[in-house]
Write a protein that holds these residues in place. Structure first.
Motif, PDB file in Angstrom:
ATOM      1  N   PHE A   1      -5.075  72.706 -87.772  1.00 14.89           N
ATOM      2  CA  PHE A   1      -4.533  71.356 -87.576  1.00 14.89           C
ATOM      3  C   PHE A   1      -5.099  70.756 -86.293  1.00 14.89           C
ATOM      4  CE2 PHE A   1      -1.567  73.667 -90.149  1.00 14.89           C
ATOM      5  CZ  PHE A   1      -1.208  72.736 -91.103  1.00 14.89           C
ATOM      6  N   ARG A   2      -5.064  69.446 -86.241  1.00 18.02           N
ATOM      7  CA  ARG A   2      -5.375  68.831 -84.951  1.00 18.02           C
ATOM      8  C   ARG A   2      -4.223  69.185 -84.016  1.00 18.02           C
ATOM      9  NH1 ARG A   2      -4.479  62.764 -84.467  1.00 18.02           N
ATOM     10  NH2 ARG A   2      -2.476  63.731 -84.074  1.00 18.02           N
ATOM     11  N   VAL A   3      -4.546  69.676 -82.853  1.00 20.47           N
ATOM     12  CA  VAL A   3      -3.508  70.009 -81.874  1.00 20.47           C
ATOM     13  C   VAL A   3      -2.771  68.711 -81.525  1.00 20.47           C
ATOM     14  CG1 VAL A   3      -3.078  70.850 -79.529  1.00 20.47           C
ATOM     15  CG2 VAL A   3      -4.853  71.930 -80.940  1.00 20.47           C
TER      16      VAL A   3
ATOM     17  N   GLN B   1      -7.526  60.847 -86.536  1.00 19.38           N
ATOM     18  CA  GLN B   1      -6.121  60.626 -86.881  1.00 19.38           C
ATOM     19  C   GLN B   1      -5.670  61.554 -88.005  1.00 19.38           C
ATOM     20  OE1 GLN B   1      -4.296  58.461 -85.020  1.00 19.38           O
ATOM     21  NE2 GLN B   1      -6.137  58.006 -83.835  1.00 19.38           N
ATOM     22  N   PHE B   2      -4.388  61.782 -88.055  1.00 20.45           N
ATOM     23  CA  PHE B   2      -3.678  62.624 -89.029  1.00 20.45           C
ATOM     24  C   PHE B   2      -3.695  64.092 -88.588  1.00 20.45           C
ATOM     25  CE2 PHE B   2      -4.840  59.293 -92.379  1.00 20.45           C
ATOM     26  CZ  PHE B   2      -3.571  58.753 -92.409  1.00 20.45           C
ATOM     27  N   TRP B   3      -2.741  64.840 -89.132  1.00 15.76           N
ATOM     28  CA  TRP B   3      -2.607  66.263 -88.785  1.00 15.76           C
ATOM     29  C   TRP B   3      -3.890  67.026 -89.106  1.00 15.76           C
ATOM     30  CZ3 TRP B   3       1.310  68.444 -86.140  1.00 15.76           C
ATOM     31  CH2 TRP B   3       2.539  67.780 -86.085  1.00 15.76           C
TER      32      TRP B   3
ATOM     33  N   ALA C   1       7.627  48.873 -94.009  1.00 20.50           N
ATOM     34  CA  ALA C   1       6.603  48.471 -93.036  1.00 20.50           C
ATOM     35  C   ALA C   1       6.108  49.714 -92.300  1.00 20.50           C
ATOM     36  CB  ALA C   1       7.194  47.484 -92.037  1.00 20.50           C
ATOM     37  N   CYS C   2       5.025  49.562 -91.583  1.00 16.54           N
ATOM     38  CA  CYS C   2       4.567  50.675 -90.738  1.00 16.54           C
ATOM     39  C   CYS C   2       5.723  51.114 -89.841  1.00 16.54           C
ATOM     40  CB  CYS C   2       3.406  50.262 -89.839  1.00 16.54           C
ATOM     41  SG  CYS C   2       2.009  49.508 -90.673  1.00 16.54           S
ATOM     42  N   ALA C   3       6.437  50.108 -89.304  1.00 15.60           N
ATOM     43  CA  ALA C   3       7.515  50.388 -88.355  1.00 15.60           C
ATOM     44  C   ALA C   3       8.680  51.135 -88.994  1.00 15.60           C
ATOM     45  CB  ALA C   3       8.008  49.085 -87.732  1.00 15.60           C
ATOM     46  N   SER C   4       8.763  51.146 -90.344  1.00 14.88           N
ATOM     47  CA  SER C   4       9.852  51.895 -90.983  1.00 14.88           C
ATOM     48  C   SER C   4       9.737  53.383 -90.655  1.00 14.88           C
ATOM     49  CB  SER C   4       9.814  51.743 -92.509  1.00 14.88           C
ATOM     50  OG  SER C   4       9.716  50.399 -92.893  1.00 14.88           O
ATOM     51  N   CYS C   5       8.520  53.875 -90.580  1.00 12.43           N
ATOM     52  CA  CYS C   5       8.321  55.305 -90.302  1.00 12.43           C
ATOM     53  C   CYS C   5       7.849  55.543 -88.871  1.00 12.43           C
ATOM     54  CB  CYS C   5       7.306  55.893 -91.267  1.00 12.43           C
ATOM     55  SG  CYS C   5       7.811  55.746 -92.980  1.00 12.43           S
ATOM     56  N   HIS C   6       7.456  54.477 -88.197  1.00 14.99           N
ATOM     57  CA  HIS C   6       7.014  54.613 -86.803  1.00 14.99           C
ATOM     58  C   HIS C   6       7.870  53.660 -85.971  1.00 14.99           C
ATOM     59  CE1 HIS C   6       3.604  57.045 -88.069  1.00 14.99           C
ATOM     60  NE2 HIS C   6       3.350  56.151 -89.000  1.00 14.99           N
ATOM     61  N   ASP C   7       9.101  54.088 -85.709  1.00 14.97           N
ATOM     62  CA  ASP C   7      10.076  53.257 -85.013  1.00 14.97           C
ATOM     63  C   ASP C   7       9.723  53.217 -83.514  1.00 14.97           C
ATOM     64  OD1 ASP C   7      12.247  52.124 -83.795  1.00 14.97           O
ATOM     65  OD2 ASP C   7      13.747  53.313 -84.880  1.00 14.97           O
TER      66      ASP C   7
HETATM   67  C1  HEC Z   1       6.608  56.270 -95.375  1.00 14.89           C
HETATM   68  C2  HEC Z   1       6.349  56.530 -93.964  1.00 14.89           C
HETATM   69  C3  HEC Z   1       5.137  55.966 -93.318  1.00 14.89           C
HETATM   70  C4  HEC Z   1       4.675  54.662 -93.344  1.00 14.89           C
HETATM   71  C5  HEC Z   1       5.239  53.494 -94.101  1.00 14.89           C
HETATM   72  C6  HEC Z   1       3.540  54.633 -92.460  1.00 14.89           C
HETATM   73  N1  HEC Z   1       3.327  55.863 -91.915  1.00 14.89           N
HETATM   74 FE1  HEC Z   1       1.967  56.330 -90.523  1.00 14.89          FE
HETATM   75  N2  HEC Z   1       2.308  58.272 -90.834  1.00 14.89           N
HETATM   76  C7  HEC Z   1       3.283  58.783 -91.646  1.00 14.89           C
HETATM   77  C8  HEC Z   1       3.048  60.191 -91.853  1.00 14.89           C
HETATM   78  C9  HEC Z   1       3.901  61.126 -92.698  1.00 14.89           C
HETATM   79  C10 HEC Z   1       1.884  60.509 -91.146  1.00 14.89           C
HETATM   80  C11 HEC Z   1       1.172  61.861 -91.101  1.00 14.89           C
HETATM   81  C12 HEC Z   1       0.286  61.953 -92.335  1.00 14.89           C
HETATM   82  C13 HEC Z   1      -0.738  63.078 -92.259  1.00 14.89           C
HETATM   83  O1  HEC Z   1      -1.074  63.518 -91.167  1.00 14.89           O
HETATM   84  O2  HEC Z   1      -1.240  63.470 -93.310  1.00 14.89           O
HETATM   85  C14 HEC Z   1       1.458  59.278 -90.485  1.00 14.89           C
HETATM   86  C15 HEC Z   1       0.381  59.184 -89.616  1.00 14.89           C
HETATM   87  C16 HEC Z   1       0.037  58.025 -88.945  1.00 14.89           C
HETATM   88  C17 HEC Z   1      -0.924  57.943 -87.870  1.00 14.89           C
HETATM   89  C18 HEC Z   1      -1.712  59.099 -87.282  1.00 14.89           C
HETATM   90  C19 HEC Z   1      -1.123  59.540 -85.979  1.00 14.89           C
HETATM   91  C20 HEC Z   1      -1.756  60.803 -85.508  1.00 14.89           C
HETATM   92  O3  HEC Z   1      -1.474  61.208 -84.374  1.00 14.89           O
HETATM   93  O4  HEC Z   1      -2.543  61.419 -86.243  1.00 14.89           O
HETATM   94  C21 HEC Z   1      -0.999  56.630 -87.491  1.00 14.89           C
HETATM   95  C22 HEC Z   1      -1.857  56.053 -86.392  1.00 14.89           C
HETATM   96  C23 HEC Z   1      -0.107  55.906 -88.353  1.00 14.89           C
HETATM   97  N3  HEC Z   1       0.524  56.782 -89.201  1.00 14.89           N
HETATM   98  C24 HEC Z   1       0.030  54.532 -88.364  1.00 14.89           C
HETATM   99  C25 HEC Z   1       0.625  53.866 -89.433  1.00 14.89           C
HETATM  100  C26 HEC Z   1       0.410  52.460 -89.744  1.00 14.89           C
HETATM  101  C27 HEC Z   1      -0.489  51.532 -88.961  1.00 14.89           C
HETATM  102  C28 HEC Z   1       1.157  52.178 -90.850  1.00 14.89           C
HETATM  103  C29 HEC Z   1       1.248  50.880 -91.605  1.00 14.89           C
HETATM  104  C30 HEC Z   1       0.001  50.373 -92.146  1.00 14.89           C
HETATM  105  C31 HEC Z   1       1.852  53.408 -91.199  1.00 14.89           C
HETATM  106  N4  HEC Z   1       1.472  54.399 -90.350  1.00 14.89           N
HETATM  107  C32 HEC Z   1       2.777  53.508 -92.228  1.00 14.89           C
HETATM  108  C33 HEC Z   1       4.323  58.073 -92.197  1.00 14.89           C
HETATM  109  C34 HEC Z   1       4.241  56.713 -92.437  1.00 14.89           C
END
Ligand code: HEC
Ligand code: HEC
Length: 336
Positions: A267-269, A115-117, A73-79
């Motif tokens: 990168f985005r700061v 969003q993203f780095w 889930a999203c929460a797996s990586c965003h606890d």
């Molecule tokens: C396997 C781990 C993983 C999962 C599952 C995951 N993410 Fe992420 N998330 C990351 C990583 C790694 C990045 C950074 C990627 C990049 O910048 O290229 C990221 C970046 C983000 C960002 C950007 C934050 C920022 O400050 O730029 C958001 C918002 C986010 N995720 C939300 C979500 C949502 C919503 C989901 C589910 C739909 C999700 N993530 C699922 C690992 C994960």
């Protein structure tokens, strides 16, 4: 106005590569309160959220059905109970596949204009496409996601209540983004200090805050999110990547989006809010302590070997940026 002029001047200083100028200037022109850093408010001023959409988005955020094998889930990586990231150097997705970059926090991500780095997603809604498809994250696709949610009677009913057109990819992204707009962490000790409560932060943290402005950290980490609002090169005054070695595609940063030479290693700061909770640091996740991260910033962004005491004060300041979690951040998928 005076302070606004100062922060714009800082942005125009030698440390701002061309790549970041328009973006940064557009963002700072909205800065109206005193100082380079503003207190956090929830909900986001001028952007209240829809309660029903956010509640649905919250369920989806904890929903492993979004991943190919229903394991991630999203929460797996965003606890949400642990800083909004996963505490890993790089994240593990379906089948234990290892990603290529450190996971940032989702807390206060709603304040970041991109969003993203590397800033490749222009909105929270657009961001959702990334993890759904990423082979080392959820490795799925919208047809699969929409068909699974449609087959689930409860989701189908809830979607129909919230959106006239029911379960669609756009609505999944919209609900998740709306939930993310609730993930604001106001009332950190530093916010209370900014609002006039002098004793809300310790003396070392106050010294760290002065230093943060004096030596120029705040020229990049600024605004309501103490970062997030501009692109900058990592390695302004030293070649971080040559010294670290083992250069990977993810190290190219914004170059991967624009293909422009001047965007190499840009990168985005990152926001520094809650940074005490989100080790390890940097896009490569290779720095495990906040003190080491601060020393690296001093060296490569400002060309200074910071004294241990100054590093300690800066860390004390960064520790004061840990805010109060919103109630919706409870760690289970249940509604608060
Ligand atoms: C396997 C781990 C993983 C999962 C599952 C995951 N993410 Fe992420 N998330 C990351 C990583 C790694 C990045 C950074 C990627 C990049 O910048 O290229 C990221 C970046 C983000 C960002 C950007 C934050 C920022 O400050 O730029 C958001 C918002 C986010 N995720 C939300 C979500 C949502 C919503 C989901 C589910 C739909 C999700 N993530 C699922 C690992 C994960
Ligand atoms: C020229 C702009 C610039 C300056 C000046 C600057 N930073 Fe940074 N900072 C960045 C960028 C860009 C990154 C992301 C680098 C990366 O991971 O690729 C970053 C990352 C960080 C991180 C890691 C955050 C995370 O979530 O991984 C910390 C901590 C930090 N900076 C603190 C500071 C401090 C303290 C100072 C002053 C001593 C400072 N920075 C000065 C641009 C800057």
């Amino acid at each position: 106005m005076l302070l606004r002029a100062i922060s714009l001047a800082l942005l125009g200083s030698a440390c701002a590569p061309d790549a970041s100028r328009e973006f940064a200037a557009a963002e700072t022109s909205r800065v109206e309160v005193e100082g380079p850093v503003l207190p956090l408010e929830a909900p986001i001023p001028g952007r209240d959220y829809d309660r029903a959409e956010a509640a649905l988005g919250r369920r989806l955020f904890f929903e492993p059905m979004l991943s190919r094998d229903r394991s991630v889930a999203c929460a797996s990586c965003h606890d949400l109970a642990a800083g909004g990231d996963d505490g890993q150097v790089r994240s593990y997705g379906v089948d234990g596949r290892l990603g290529s970059i450190n996971a940032p926090t989702v807390f206060n991500a709603a304040l970041n204009p991109v969003q993203f780095w590397d800033g490749r997603a222009p909105s929270l809604e657009a961001q959702v496409n990334g993890p759904i498809h990423h082979p080392a994250e959820m490795d799925s696709d919208w047809d699969t996601v929409v068909s699974r949610l449609t087959q689930d009677a409860e989701y189908q009913r809830t979607f129909a209540e919230v959106y006239p057109d029911g379960v669609t990819a756009e609505n999944v992204a919209s609900a998740i983004a709306e939930f993310e707009r609730t993930l604001i962490t106001p009332n950190s000790p530093f916010d209370r200090f900014l609002r006039g409560e002098h004793g809300a932060i310790t003396a070392p943290a106050r010294r760290g805050w002065s230093l943060f402005r004096e030596i120029g950290c705040a020229s990049c980490h600024q605004g309501r999110n103490v970062g997030g609002n501009m692109f900058q090169v990592f390695g302004v005054l030293g070649d971080y990547f040559a010294e670290r070695g083992d250069i990977q595609p993810a190290d190219l940063g914004r170059y991967n989006v624009t293909g422009r030479d001047r965007d190499r290693h840009v990168f985005r700061v990152p926001s520094l809010r809650n940074v005490a909770l989100t080790a390890p640091y940097f896009h490569d996740g290779r720095t495990s302590s906040l003190a080491a991260a601060v020393a690296i910033m001093g060296k490569y962004q400002l060309g200074r070997e910071l004294e241990a005491e100054d590093v300690g004060d800066l860390v004390a300041f960064l520790n004061s940026l840990t805010g109060v979690l919103p109630s919706a951040a409870g760690s289970s998928g249940e509604s608060p």
